[in-house]
Design a protein around this motif. Sequence first.
Motif, PDB file in Angstrom:
ATOM      1  N   ILE A  84      23.529  37.655  43.964  1.00  0.00           N
ATOM      2  CA  ILE A  84      23.172  38.628  44.960  1.00  0.00           C
ATOM      3  C   ILE A  84      21.700  38.929  44.790  1.00  0.00           C
ATOM      4  CG2 ILE A  84      23.724  40.898  45.840  1.00  0.00           C
ATOM      5  CD1 ILE A  84      26.202  40.361  43.617  1.00  0.00           C
ATOM      6  N   LEU A 106      32.674  55.438  47.330  1.00  0.00           N
ATOM      7  CA  LEU A 106      31.931  54.280  47.815  1.00  0.00           C
ATOM      8  C   LEU A 106      32.762  53.012  47.670  1.00  0.00           C
ATOM      9  CD1 LEU A 106      29.168  53.465  48.928  1.00  0.00           C
ATOM     10  CD2 LEU A 106      28.511  52.890  46.603  1.00  0.00           C
ATOM     11  N   LEU A 107      32.957  52.375  48.793  1.00  0.00           N
ATOM     12  CA  LEU A 107      33.713  51.134  48.827  1.00  0.00           C
ATOM     13  C   LEU A 107      32.698  50.021  48.950  1.00  0.00           C
ATOM     14  CD1 LEU A 107      36.723  51.212  48.828  1.00  0.00           C
ATOM     15  CD2 LEU A 107      36.698  51.217  51.322  1.00  0.00           C
ATOM     16  N   PHE A 110      31.173  42.309  49.460  1.00  0.00           N
ATOM     17  CA  PHE A 110      30.109  41.321  49.604  1.00  0.00           C
ATOM     18  C   PHE A 110      30.447  40.297  50.666  1.00  0.00           C
ATOM     19  CE2 PHE A 110      28.628  43.544  46.352  1.00  0.00           C
ATOM     20  CZ  PHE A 110      27.909  42.948  45.353  1.00  0.00           C
TER      21      PHE A 110
ATOM     22  N   LEU B  89      26.222  44.048  36.105  1.00  0.00           N
ATOM     23  CA  LEU B  89      25.913  43.916  37.511  1.00  0.00           C
ATOM     24  C   LEU B  89      26.337  42.545  38.001  1.00  0.00           C
ATOM     25  CD1 LEU B  89      24.917  46.214  38.912  1.00  0.00           C
ATOM     26  CD2 LEU B  89      22.564  45.573  38.440  1.00  0.00           C
ATOM     27  N   LEU B  92      29.893  42.317  38.586  1.00  0.00           N
ATOM     28  CA  LEU B  92      30.296  42.959  39.832  1.00  0.00           C
ATOM     29  C   LEU B  92      30.631  41.921  40.894  1.00  0.00           C
ATOM     30  CD1 LEU B  92      30.526  45.465  41.597  1.00  0.00           C
ATOM     31  CD2 LEU B  92      28.054  45.374  41.936  1.00  0.00           C
ATOM     32  N   GLY B  93      29.782  40.925  40.992  1.00  0.00           N
ATOM     33  CA  GLY B  93      30.013  39.890  41.992  1.00  0.00           C
ATOM     34  C   GLY B  93      31.347  39.214  41.782  1.00  0.00           C
ATOM     35  N   THR B  96      34.245  41.617  42.700  1.00  0.00           N
ATOM     36  CA  THR B  96      34.436  41.819  44.146  1.00  0.00           C
ATOM     37  C   THR B  96      35.140  40.608  44.742  1.00  0.00           C
ATOM     38  OG1 THR B  96      32.266  40.909  44.592  1.00  0.00           O
ATOM     39  CG2 THR B  96      32.434  43.284  44.499  1.00  0.00           C
ATOM     40  N   ARG B  97      34.785  39.446  44.261  1.00  0.00           N
ATOM     41  CA  ARG B  97      35.422  38.259  44.810  1.00  0.00           C
ATOM     42  C   ARG B  97      36.917  38.242  44.475  1.00  0.00           C
ATOM     43  NH1 ARG B  97      32.499  34.115  42.278  1.00  0.00           N
ATOM     44  NH2 ARG B  97      30.849  35.636  42.632  1.00  0.00           N
ATOM     45  N   ALA B 100      38.643  40.833  46.603  1.00  0.00           N
ATOM     46  CA  ALA B 100      38.668  40.439  48.008  1.00  0.00           C
ATOM     47  C   ALA B 100      39.719  39.359  48.239  1.00  0.00           C
ATOM     48  CB  ALA B 100      37.292  39.946  48.449  1.00  0.00           C
ATOM     49  N   LEU B 106      37.708  47.729  46.838  1.00  0.00           N
ATOM     50  CA  LEU B 106      37.064  48.037  45.568  1.00  0.00           C
ATOM     51  C   LEU B 106      36.186  49.276  45.693  1.00  0.00           C
ATOM     52  CD1 LEU B 106      36.748  46.941  42.690  1.00  0.00           C
ATOM     53  CD2 LEU B 106      34.649  45.849  43.455  1.00  0.00           C
ATOM     54  N   LEU B 107      36.516  50.229  44.865  1.00  0.00           N
ATOM     55  CA  LEU B 107      35.780  51.487  44.839  1.00  0.00           C
ATOM     56  C   LEU B 107      34.883  51.436  43.622  1.00  0.00           C
ATOM     57  CD1 LEU B 107      36.345  53.631  46.869  1.00  0.00           C
ATOM     58  CD2 LEU B 107      38.024  54.635  45.342  1.00  0.00           C
ATOM     59  N   ILE B 108      33.626  51.827  43.758  1.00  0.00           N
ATOM     60  CA  ILE B 108      32.843  51.776  42.534  1.00  0.00           C
ATOM     61  C   ILE B 108      32.148  53.077  42.212  1.00  0.00           C
ATOM     62  CG2 ILE B 108      32.258  49.478  43.411  1.00  0.00           C
ATOM     63  CD1 ILE B 108      29.447  50.091  42.619  1.00  0.00           C
TER      64      ILE B 108
END
Lengths: 344, 344
Positions: A84, A106-107, A110, B89, B92-93, B96-97, B100, B106-108
């Motif tokens: 990212i 916060l949702l 990506f 960080l 995180l990617g 999320t994948r 998803a 996903l709440l952060i």
Amino acid sequence: MGRKRSAKPTSFDIAYRAGVSQPTVSRALRGSKSVSEATRLRIQEIARELNYSVDKNASSLRSQRSNTIALLFFEDPTPDGANINPFFLAMLGSITRATANRGLDLLISFQKMEDHWHTRYQDSHRADGLILLGYGDYTLYESRLKQLVASETEFVRWGSVRDDNIGATVGSDNVGAGRLAGEHLIAQGRRRIAFLGQADEHYPEFADRYRGLGAALEQASLPIDPLLQRDALSSEGDGRAAVQALLAAGVQFDAIFAASDLIAIGAMRALGEMGKNVPRDVAVIGFDDIPAASLTSPPLTTISQDLNSAGELLVESLLAGIEERPKPSKVIPAKLVVRGSTGG
Amino acid sequence: MGRKRSAKPTSFDIAYRAGVSQPTVSRALRGSKSVSEATRLRIQEIARELNYSVDKNASSLRSQRSNTIALLFFEDPTPDGANINPFFLAMLGSITRATANRGLDLLISFQKMEDHWHTRYQDSHRADGLILLGYGDYTLYESRLKQLVASETEFVRWGSVRDDNIGATVGSDNVGAGRLAGEHLIAQGRRRIAFLGQADEHYPEFADRYRGLGAALEQASLPIDPLLQRDALSSEGDGRAAVQALLAAGVQFDAIFAASDLIAIGAMRALGEMGKNVPRDVAVIGFDDIPAASLTSPPLTTISQDLNSAGELLVESLLAGIEERPKPSKVIPAKLVVRGSTGG
DNA sequence: AGGAATAAGGCATACGTATACCCAAATTAT
DNA sequence: ATAATTTGGGTATACGTATGCCTTATTCCT
């Protein structure tokens, strides 16, 4: 059964113990003024004892307000999809803070730019509004933005702030930042400043930065040489290629203004390989001030965007839209961060 | 009124048009087998036409399942609170994948380690479970983890995998990774390897890495010199200070294994300032493979953790807990990434 | 052919909260 | 002193979905 049936307390439980009705509990906890101080305190006390917490789903369902914001990253689809843009990642911190301060959830997602965002987030009442983050070819997602507007989805996006923006937009003063960069380089005695980055309107932010550079040159009565502008999108590879192209074309230059730090880093690397010294032969200035910028050698001079204001303003602007309040200003000044790559 | 009252369609609207009851619509859209193929298709078609989407709040309220996971970052409170550990960080990617892919939201949140997490997320039905990410003094949050267990909150955390972990834990094979690092350095002819990082049990992951290094040394019949271990938490400053301390103490060393890339980068910088060449005089190896690792000069050899598996396993493990299924394995192998800082 | 099983879907209701409306007692105004 | 407010809170209900329990045709089995 395995799992405990400890019966999570509801507002009815509290009401019972407090000797009031359920609605009174709801009112008390939300701070309605039609509940007396004494009653409210009693209810709050009981709530604390029972470890009660309002059921988010019931609350959102009834009030038709989720107090949640969805943060969506979109970028031109990258091959791996893994990395990212570090700048947006940094902005994540600022946005989470801004939402947390307001008690918002916060949702994040990506997923690539889709046309189902309003369905997925707003229509399903997952979120009250969207924050859109991403560079990318503007023209590619223009139609999507129009769809969002058409479906009356609340959203703000980060980008180049223009009068004709589709939807609310918050962004840095890219023109001013470009001018800052230009002025700094000129003040260092540089005269032939190359710009690495798309300069067309498909990438409005980059175009703005280039325009700012042009303004600085003009003010110093220096010529703007189109040969000094080279396309570069955002990666190191782009920056490297652009420098190689410049050198191959035999264009003289004594400074580089890169539209992003990644481009700048790639450029510096290419310069090093070609035996050019930074900053002696070529001064380099980047944009974004990503963490890696201070780690290069020499450390990269760059433009730092005000992330705190950014997150704050994005959230505030979105909220204003949702609550039909007037929206705050949306252009954020940027700052020059001088490091070794431009001498000094 | 300003805002359109376009009456978002509900399952009743669809039911009406399809000539069935509302429950049938719900069943059809969730794929219940007690709805005939024909009816389901008809309903889906109508849903599409009306641009219908299930109301998340109503659905979650009724089913008592939010299909949402909360990702919580906790770290030792930093002064500014702005900069997040780049490794997390990056994770995180991957998370999320993974979410998803499973249709989870996903709440952060970056809020500091609190004792109200179960209240804020699980009891309020915001999320079905928590993913906890963060380095930090283990003993500091041990009590918090116990609270989570006590409140029957579903959670997984990233960390050092031990038999006596509190709650489910997923993590890299830090011992194995430390051994990899050690073996690599030894193979390069290095004999006196300094370890920069806390090695005590307050930081179990670092301790594991140190242990792995020890194993490699032992296997090569090399001595383990306690003087070569220096504390460093995670920042560049720590790395730099540790190197200065080593040099000041007059300890001889020809390699450094840093417990994180940031430490390694700080160490390289300090070495440079002291006139030591990397990798000729001192080889350096880091940990995490953050983006900046490939940007240093020389580029940093490091250990790369398998982020994709990490996100996948964290989510899978959490889900398994929620659904009371057996949990998958939880130790992920790490990989050596050889770059310039360890020579050749 | 007659009862048993299956398929397809309707009915009623629960999830837990927030709010519009109403009402009694206490206060204020005239 | 009586009407007009205000205060504090109760009653009823809606938000939109998912699911347990029935009911009615079908199909199946022997």
